[in-house]
Design a protein around this motif. Sequence first.
Motif, PDB file in Angstrom:
ATOM      1  N   UNK A   1      69.821  19.420  66.816  1.00 23.63           N
ATOM      2  CA  UNK A   1      70.777  19.635  65.859  1.00 23.63           C
ATOM      3  C   UNK A   1      70.308  20.176  64.506  1.00 23.63           C
ATOM      4  N   UNK A   2      69.135  20.330  64.270  1.00 23.89           N
ATOM      5  CA  UNK A   2      68.593  21.220  63.353  1.00 23.89           C
ATOM      6  C   UNK A   2      68.254  22.522  63.714  1.00 23.89           C
ATOM      7  N   UNK A   3      69.529  23.378  63.718  1.00 25.15           N
ATOM      8  CA  UNK A   3      69.568  24.554  64.284  1.00 25.15           C
ATOM      9  C   UNK A   3      68.810  25.585  63.656  1.00 25.15           C
ATOM     10  N   UNK A   4      68.657  25.677  62.333  1.00 21.32           N
ATOM     11  CA  UNK A   4      67.832  26.582  61.954  1.00 21.32           C
ATOM     12  C   UNK A   4      66.342  26.511  62.097  1.00 21.32           C
ATOM     13  N   UNK A   5      65.918  25.257  62.154  1.00 21.94           N
ATOM     14  CA  UNK A   5      64.354  25.214  62.555  1.00 21.94           C
ATOM     15  C   UNK A   5      64.282  25.381  63.929  1.00 21.94           C
ATOM     16  N   UNK A   6      65.144  25.003  64.782  1.00 18.67           N
ATOM     17  CA  UNK A   6      65.030  25.105  66.249  1.00 18.67           C
ATOM     18  C   UNK A   6      65.171  26.695  66.764  1.00 18.67           C
ATOM     19  N   UNK A   7      65.904  27.360  65.873  1.00 16.77           N
ATOM     20  CA  UNK A   7      66.034  28.728  66.189  1.00 16.77           C
ATOM     21  C   UNK A   7      64.782  29.436  65.881  1.00 16.77           C
TER      22      UNK A   7
END
Length: 149
Positions: free
Chosen positions: A21-27
């Motif tokens: 759900x934490x898109x920026x960190x996952x990306x």
Amino acid sequence: MPLQLLPDADRLLSKEPLASEYRLAADALLLPWACGLRIGDLLDLELDCVHELPEAGTWLKVPLGKMKTERMVPLDLDTLALVDRIIATRSQGQPLVYPSTGKPAQFLFMHPGRRLGESAVRLELNRAADESGPGNLSSHQLRHIYAMH
């Protein structure tokens, strides 16, 4: 000796950030997977880091980092789409001071008015590793894994 992952574990770990759900960190985890970046180099990327070179394709400009070298990394279409998603996800804001030059810069990884930090990326890495099976990994270990892709 760097940690080696079995192919199945590697595949699971590389897919886990997609469920975050934490898109920026996952990306932020997925981009080094595709380009073999160090975490510091990753977080120092500027918004204009993608360059289209006539008849040579699309490249990622990696700024001066730990090795004191600037380099260009070729991007495939999937990685270019990932960079586009990061740009769409990042928060807008005023330029911030680039640490090594003191000049204003628009960083690629911005999270409400500030730069995404190493700790956020490391937390996402630990979450992905816990969920996919290999357990805690350091970003240094993961860098060696990225280099094998």
